[in-house]
Scaffold this motif. Structure first.
Motif, PDB file in Angstrom:
ATOM      1  N   THR A  43      -2.921  33.058  62.636  1.00  0.00           N
ATOM      2  CA  THR A  43      -3.179  33.253  64.068  1.00  0.00           C
ATOM      3  C   THR A  43      -2.621  32.097  64.896  1.00  0.00           C
ATOM      4  N   THR A  44      -2.589  30.909  64.313  1.00  0.00           N
ATOM      5  CA  THR A  44      -2.017  29.764  65.028  1.00  0.00           C
ATOM      6  C   THR A  44      -0.523  29.954  65.240  1.00  0.00           C
ATOM      7  N   LEU A  45       0.172  30.450  64.226  1.00  0.00           N
ATOM      8  CA  LEU A  45       1.605  30.683  64.362  1.00  0.00           C
ATOM      9  C   LEU A  45       1.894  31.790  65.366  1.00  0.00           C
ATOM     10  N   ARG A  46       1.071  32.844  65.360  1.00  0.00           N
ATOM     11  CA  ARG A  46       1.262  33.908  66.349  1.00  0.00           C
ATOM     12  C   ARG A  46       0.961  33.412  67.757  1.00  0.00           C
ATOM     13  N   ALA A  47      -0.069  32.586  67.891  1.00  0.00           N
ATOM     14  CA  ALA A  47      -0.369  32.017  69.210  1.00  0.00           C
ATOM     15  C   ALA A  47       0.754  31.109  69.679  1.00  0.00           C
ATOM     16  N   CYS A  48       1.365  30.397  68.748  1.00  0.00           N
ATOM     17  CA  CYS A  48       2.504  29.539  69.101  1.00  0.00           C
ATOM     18  C   CYS A  48       3.675  30.374  69.609  1.00  0.00           C
ATOM     19  N   ALA A  49       3.984  31.477  68.931  1.00  0.00           N
ATOM     20  CA  ALA A  49       5.080  32.342  69.380  1.00  0.00           C
ATOM     21  C   ALA A  49       4.769  32.973  70.734  1.00  0.00           C
ATOM     22  N   ALA A  50       3.517  33.415  70.926  1.00  0.00           N
ATOM     23  CA  ALA A  50       3.141  33.995  72.221  1.00  0.00           C
ATOM     24  C   ALA A  50       3.202  32.965  73.335  1.00  0.00           C
ATOM     25  N   LEU A  51       2.818  31.738  73.053  1.00  0.00           N
ATOM     26  CA  LEU A  51       2.880  30.683  74.061  1.00  0.00           C
ATOM     27  C   LEU A  51       4.319  30.376  74.448  1.00  0.00           C
ATOM     28  N   ARG A  52       5.208  30.340  73.472  1.00  0.00           N
ATOM     29  CA  ARG A  52       6.615  30.098  73.787  1.00  0.00           C
ATOM     30  C   ARG A  52       7.173  31.207  74.684  1.00  0.00           C
ATOM     31  N   GLY A  53       6.900  32.459  74.325  1.00  0.00           N
ATOM     32  CA  GLY A  53       7.390  33.559  75.148  1.00  0.00           C
ATOM     33  C   GLY A  53       6.798  33.552  76.546  1.00  0.00           C
ATOM     34  N   GLY A 104      20.378  27.368  81.021  1.00  0.00           N
ATOM     35  CA  GLY A 104      19.410  27.973  80.104  1.00  0.00           C
ATOM     36  C   GLY A 104      18.943  27.038  79.008  1.00  0.00           C
ATOM     37  N   PRO A 105      19.843  26.397  78.249  1.00  0.00           N
ATOM     38  CA  PRO A 105      19.372  25.470  77.202  1.00  0.00           C
ATOM     39  C   PRO A 105      18.576  24.300  77.761  1.00  0.00           C
ATOM     40  N   GLY A 106      19.018  23.738  78.882  1.00  0.00           N
ATOM     41  CA  GLY A 106      18.288  22.611  79.451  1.00  0.00           C
ATOM     42  C   GLY A 106      16.893  22.989  79.919  1.00  0.00           C
ATOM     43  N   LEU A 107      16.768  24.152  80.556  1.00  0.00           N
ATOM     44  CA  LEU A 107      15.443  24.600  80.997  1.00  0.00           C
ATOM     45  C   LEU A 107      14.538  24.902  79.801  1.00  0.00           C
ATOM     46  N   THR A 108      15.095  25.491  78.748  1.00  0.00           N
ATOM     47  CA  THR A 108      14.295  25.755  77.550  1.00  0.00           C
ATOM     48  C   THR A 108      13.800  24.454  76.927  1.00  0.00           C
ATOM     49  N   HIS A 109      14.670  23.460  76.861  1.00  0.00           N
ATOM     50  CA  HIS A 109      14.259  22.149  76.338  1.00  0.00           C
ATOM     51  C   HIS A 109      13.193  21.525  77.231  1.00  0.00           C
ATOM     52  N   LEU A 110      13.346  21.662  78.537  1.00  0.00           N
ATOM     53  CA  LEU A 110      12.348  21.116  79.458  1.00  0.00           C
ATOM     54  C   LEU A 110      11.001  21.829  79.308  1.00  0.00           C
ATOM     55  N   CYS A 111      11.035  23.139  79.087  1.00  0.00           N
ATOM     56  CA  CYS A 111       9.780  23.874  78.833  1.00  0.00           C
ATOM     57  C   CYS A 111       9.077  23.339  77.587  1.00  0.00           C
ATOM     58  N   GLY A 112       9.846  23.077  76.529  1.00  0.00           N
ATOM     59  CA  GLY A 112       9.236  22.508  75.332  1.00  0.00           C
ATOM     60  C   GLY A 112       8.650  21.135  75.566  1.00  0.00           C
ATOM     61  N   ARG A 113       9.309  20.325  76.381  1.00  0.00           N
ATOM     62  CA  ARG A 113       8.782  18.988  76.675  1.00  0.00           C
ATOM     63  C   ARG A 113       7.504  19.067  77.519  1.00  0.00           C
ATOM     64  N   VAL A 143       5.664  30.953  78.304  1.00  0.00           N
ATOM     65  CA  VAL A 143       6.201  29.846  79.103  1.00  0.00           C
ATOM     66  C   VAL A 143       7.622  30.154  79.567  1.00  0.00           C
ATOM     67  N   LEU A 144       8.440  30.697  78.687  1.00  0.00           N
ATOM     68  CA  LEU A 144       9.811  31.037  79.077  1.00  0.00           C
ATOM     69  C   LEU A 144       9.823  32.121  80.153  1.00  0.00           C
ATOM     70  N   LEU A 145       8.960  33.113  80.017  1.00  0.00           N
ATOM     71  CA  LEU A 145       8.888  34.158  81.033  1.00  0.00           C
ATOM     72  C   LEU A 145       8.401  33.604  82.372  1.00  0.00           C
ATOM     73  N   ALA A 196       4.630  24.652  69.457  1.00  0.00           N
ATOM     74  CA  ALA A 196       5.458  25.477  70.330  1.00  0.00           C
ATOM     75  C   ALA A 196       6.477  24.636  71.083  1.00  0.00           C
ATOM     76  N   GLY A 197       6.064  23.482  71.561  1.00  0.00           N
ATOM     77  CA  GLY A 197       7.002  22.624  72.281  1.00  0.00           C
ATOM     78  C   GLY A 197       8.099  22.084  71.397  1.00  0.00           C
ATOM     79  N   ARG A 198       7.759  21.683  70.162  1.00  0.00           N
ATOM     80  CA  ARG A 198       8.793  21.175  69.257  1.00  0.00           C
ATOM     81  C   ARG A 198       9.816  22.261  68.905  1.00  0.00           C
ATOM     82  N   VAL A 199       9.336  23.468  68.677  1.00  0.00           N
ATOM     83  CA  VAL A 199      10.268  24.550  68.343  1.00  0.00           C
ATOM     84  C   VAL A 199      11.185  24.853  69.518  1.00  0.00           C
ATOM     85  N   LEU A 200      10.643  24.879  70.735  1.00  0.00           N
ATOM     86  CA  LEU A 200      11.481  25.133  71.909  1.00  0.00           C
ATOM     87  C   LEU A 200      12.521  24.028  72.091  1.00  0.00           C
TER      88      LEU A 200
END
Length: 446
Positions: free
Chosen positions: A412-422, A305-314, A424-426, A328-332
């Motif tokens: 709106t940029t911060l909300r778009a960042c959170a939606a993008l993270r969710g 799980g942690p490795g895949l999450t890091h890979l999603c951010g990259r 991608v993980l899904l 979004a990638g840096r936060v992930l």
């Protein structure tokens, strides 16, 4: 007393999370007591009672996992500057968290015992007295020592796990550093972080990029040593800094092991299911190989799980990213260890539920009330743990988000960042969960 005062002053969200821990503890205690009552009512079948008790390990582990996650997100026991001066250092706050967790679990265990006795018919005064007497094997009285032992399992294990997760990890390093500096100070040797004149050496200010990457401590420390050496060429050159902290965006190291364990678990489950296995509704006839394969596959999902999450951010930052993708990638990448592990556990539970319901036809009506209660406890605790991890990340990133808003970043940029993270993980963990569930329940040749 301090734990009770801090608990009373907590917000509604914190109290709700503690009530969730109490509810999970009560449900687990209820299942443990039902196993005990079944063993007392059927002494001729000790194997069946042992299987019932063994299946209680899954809700017990999920409850402990949730209790630790809730303790980590408790803002009342978070270390703050100045608290050590009044005796509330990291160790004392850790003890407060342990006591708070134990009290929540004890409250849940007591409520679970109360409901169990009422449903069994041992206590009266409620509308549902004796409503599940046959299901809970009413008749033989529960022995007090065994009852107290089973009810104490959740508070005891949760307290130990909380103390292990929240123990101060830098205290030993500070003491060791102080011991190393004491002899040098007595001999009059200059410290590595001071100039020959006795004043601290000025450290170069780290760039914003190095702060984002978590490299400020490393670059600042090395630059300070270089400046101190340039001030006086005749001064002894201190030893180079070797204890450099790892960058915040460093990749977790559990991905290869997780993939290996996941593949091994799928292989074991496929081999055990080579002739086709028909599972009983109470899951008392699960082959050992199939159960071991499922356990290994779940452990592998939790580790990757942690490795895949890091890979999603990259991957989000690949191919000339914009501001939203970059943030979004840096936060992930930075929070992969906090979010990835609960996400892997949720994927493992979802894969097992998918296999049992769709491949083996074991739904809630087939499992019965107690089996459905155990499944709801495991699923609810893992989902709540993931939500608690998301809350913890939000608390940690609150100052960063506030700074972005102050410099003019639109909300709106911060909300778009959170939606993008969710999203991608899904998109990554959803197909992976379905694939693991299909492979774990696959019959060769079918």
């Amino acid at each position: 007393m301090l734990a009770l005062r801090l608990g009373r002053r907590s917000g509604a969200a914190v109290q709700l999370r503690r009530l969730m821990v109490a509810a999970a503890s009560g449900g687990t205690g209820f299942l443990l007591l039902s196993s005990l009552a079944h063993a007392l009512a059927h002494p001729e079948a000790p194997g069946d009672a042992s299987v019932r008790l063994a299946w209680c390990a899954a809700p017990l582990a999920a409850t402990v996992y949730l209790a630790v996650a809730v303790a980590r997100t408790d803002p009342g026991t978070r270390p703050r500057p100045g608290l050590s001066a009044i005796g509330l250092g990291p160790g004392r706050l850790m003890a407060v968290s342990v006591v708070t967790t134990a009290l929540s679990c004890l409250l849940g265990s007591a409520l679970g015992l109360l409901f169990f006795l009422h449903l069994r018919g041992d206590l009266t005064g409620m509308p549902f007295d004796g409503g599940a007497a046959a299901l809970l094997s009413a008749g033989p009285p529960l022995p007090l020592p065994a009852t107290l032992t089973l009810l104490a399992l959740v508070p005891l294990i949760a307290s130990v796990a909380t103390a292990s997760a929240l123990r101060p990890r830098e205290a030993g390093g500070l003491r060791a550093s102080a011991r190393r500096r004491m002899p040098d100070a007595r001999r009059g040797k200059p410290r590595a972080d001071s100039s020959p004149s006795g004043s601290p050496a000025p450290a170069a200010s780290p760039s914003p990029a190095s702060v984002l990457d978590g490299e400020a401590a490393a670059t600042g420390g090395v630059t300070a040593v270089a400046v101190a050496a340039d001030q006086d060429e005749d001064a002894p050159v201190p030893a180079p800094v070797t204890d450099v902290p790892a960058p915040l965006t460093a990749a977790p190291d559990g991905l290869p092991w997780g993939v290996a364990i996941l593949v091994a678990g799928l292989g074991v489950a496929t081999y055990a299911n080579r002739t086709g296995v028909a599972l009983s509704p109470d899951l008392a006839t699960v082959p050992g190989g199939l159960l071991a394969g499922w356990a290994l596959a779940a452990l592998g999902l939790a580790l990757i799980g942690p490795g895949l999450t890091h890979l999603c951010g990259r991957l989000l930052q690949a191919a000339r990213p914009g501001a939203v993708r970059l943030l979004a990638g840096r936060v992930l990448m930075a929070e992969a260890s906090r979010v990835g592990r609960p996400l892997g556990v949720v994927a493992a539970v979802a894969a097992l539920a998918y296999a049992l319901i769709l491949r083996y036809g074991l739904g809630g009506a087939v499992l019965g009330p107690l089996g459905a209660l155990g499944a709801v406890l495991v699923a609810g605790c893992t989902a709540a743990t993931l939500a608690a991890a998301a809350i913890e990340v939000r608390q940690i990133r609150a100052d960063t988000m506030l700074a972005l808003l102050r410099v003019g970043a639109p909300a709106t940029t911060l909300r778009a960042c959170a939606a993008l993270r969710g999203g991608v993980l899904l998109a990554v963990f959803g197909p992976l969960t379905v694939a693991v569930a299909e492979l774990a329940s696959l019959t060769p040749g079918s």
